[in-house]
Design a protein around this motif. Structure first.
Motif, PDB file in Angstrom:
ATOM      1  N   SER A  21       0.826  -1.211   0.000  1.00 24.87           N
ATOM      2  CA  SER A  21       0.000   0.000   0.000  1.00 24.87           C
ATOM      3  C   SER A  21       0.857   1.257   0.000  1.00 24.87           C
ATOM      4  N   LEU A  22       1.896   1.266   0.808  1.00 26.02           N
ATOM      5  CA  LEU A  22       2.758   2.439   0.882  1.00 26.02           C
ATOM      6  C   LEU A  22       3.545   2.649  -0.403  1.00 26.02           C
ATOM      7  N   SER A  23       3.833   1.564  -1.096  1.00 25.49           N
ATOM      8  CA  SER A  23       4.606   1.712  -2.329  1.00 25.49           C
ATOM      9  C   SER A  23       3.801   2.416  -3.413  1.00 25.49           C
ATOM     10  N   GLY A  24       2.503   2.498  -3.253  1.00 22.11           N
ATOM     11  CA  GLY A  24       1.668   3.224  -4.207  1.00 22.11           C
ATOM     12  C   GLY A  24       1.943   4.719  -4.191  1.00 22.11           C
ATOM     13  N   CYS A  25       2.624   5.205  -3.162  1.00 25.34           N
ATOM     14  CA  CYS A  25       2.955   6.622  -3.048  1.00 25.34           C
ATOM     15  C   CYS A  25       4.279   6.960  -3.728  1.00 25.34           C
ATOM     16  N   ALA A  26       4.858   5.992  -4.411  1.00 29.66           N
ATOM     17  CA  ALA A  26       6.174   6.178  -5.007  1.00 29.66           C
ATOM     18  C   ALA A  26       6.161   7.286  -6.052  1.00 29.66           C
ATOM     19  N   ALA A  27       7.205   8.070  -6.040  1.00 29.67           N
ATOM     20  CA  ALA A  27       7.367   9.124  -7.045  1.00 29.67           C
ATOM     21  C   ALA A  27       8.008   8.521  -8.298  1.00 29.67           C
ATOM     22  N   VAL A  28       7.629   9.012  -9.442  1.00 25.71           N
ATOM     23  CA  VAL A  28       8.175   8.534 -10.698  1.00 25.71           C
ATOM     24  C   VAL A  28       9.167   9.558 -11.210  1.00 25.71           C
ATOM     25  N   SER A  29      10.328   9.071 -11.613  1.00 26.82           N
ATOM     26  CA  SER A  29      11.353   9.955 -12.140  1.00 26.82           C
ATOM     27  C   SER A  29      10.940  10.456 -13.523  1.00 26.82           C
ATOM     28  N   GLY A  36      21.059   4.279 -13.313  1.00 25.95           N
ATOM     29  CA  GLY A  36      20.609   4.813 -12.043  1.00 25.95           C
ATOM     30  C   GLY A  36      19.125   5.123 -12.000  1.00 25.95           C
ATOM     31  N   THR A  37      18.418   4.829 -13.079  1.00 25.09           N
ATOM     32  CA  THR A  37      16.974   5.084 -13.105  1.00 25.09           C
ATOM     33  C   THR A  37      16.277   4.080 -12.207  1.00 25.09           C
ATOM     34  N   CYS A  38      15.319   4.564 -11.451  1.00 28.37           N
ATOM     35  CA  CYS A  38      14.569   3.701 -10.542  1.00 28.37           C
ATOM     36  C   CYS A  38      13.569   2.853 -11.318  1.00 28.37           C
ATOM     37  N   PRO A  39      13.430   1.587 -10.926  1.00 25.58           N
ATOM     38  CA  PRO A  39      12.417   0.755 -11.593  1.00 25.58           C
ATOM     39  C   PRO A  39      11.026   1.194 -11.172  1.00 25.58           C
ATOM     40  N   PRO A  40      10.033   0.973 -12.032  1.00 22.90           N
ATOM     41  CA  PRO A  40       8.661   1.332 -11.660  1.00 22.90           C
ATOM     42  C   PRO A  40       8.146   0.400 -10.574  1.00 22.90           C
ATOM     43  N   VAL A  41       7.257   0.898  -9.751  1.00 23.21           N
ATOM     44  CA  VAL A  41       6.644   0.097  -8.698  1.00 23.21           C
ATOM     45  C   VAL A  41       5.182  -0.128  -9.090  1.00 23.21           C
ATOM     46  N   VAL A  42       4.827  -1.384  -9.268  1.00 24.81           N
ATOM     47  CA  VAL A  42       3.472  -1.743  -9.682  1.00 24.81           C
ATOM     48  C   VAL A  42       2.502  -1.447  -8.537  1.00 24.81           C
ATOM     49  N   GLU A  43       1.364  -0.863  -8.865  1.00 25.84           N
ATOM     50  CA  GLU A  43       0.329  -0.600  -7.868  1.00 25.84           C
ATOM     51  C   GLU A  43      -0.708  -1.718  -7.923  1.00 25.84           C
TER      52      GLU A  43
END
Length: 83
Positions: A21-29, A36-43
């Protein structure tokens, strides 16, 4: 089976759901890629998370899948913090 195994599974399920649930708040670059690009976090929907928690509670104690889900939760947190 230990007496408190059911309690342990419920706590792990709650931790997993909270992490997802908290990972849904992830910011997208916005830089679009590169090293160094962050991988996407699936909601996941709340219904899907509830279903996953129910299925997790059915797994046997010391299940490899439970350990892997713990690792996955850590990786999601790392990906979320990356952005």
């Amino acid at each position: 089976m230990m007496f408190n195994a059911g309690c342990w599974k419920r706590r792990l399920a709650a931790l997993t759901i909270a992490t997802i649930s908290l990972s849904g708040c992830a910011a997208v670059s916005s830089d679009g890629g590169g090293p160094g690009t962050c991988p996407p976090v699936v909601e996941y929907s709340r219904e899907f998370q509830a279903r996953a928690a129910e299925e997790l509670a059915l797994l046997p104690e010391n299940s490899a899948a439970v350990e892997m889900l713990g690792d996955y939760a850590v990786m999601r947190e790392q990906a979320r913090a990356c952005g």
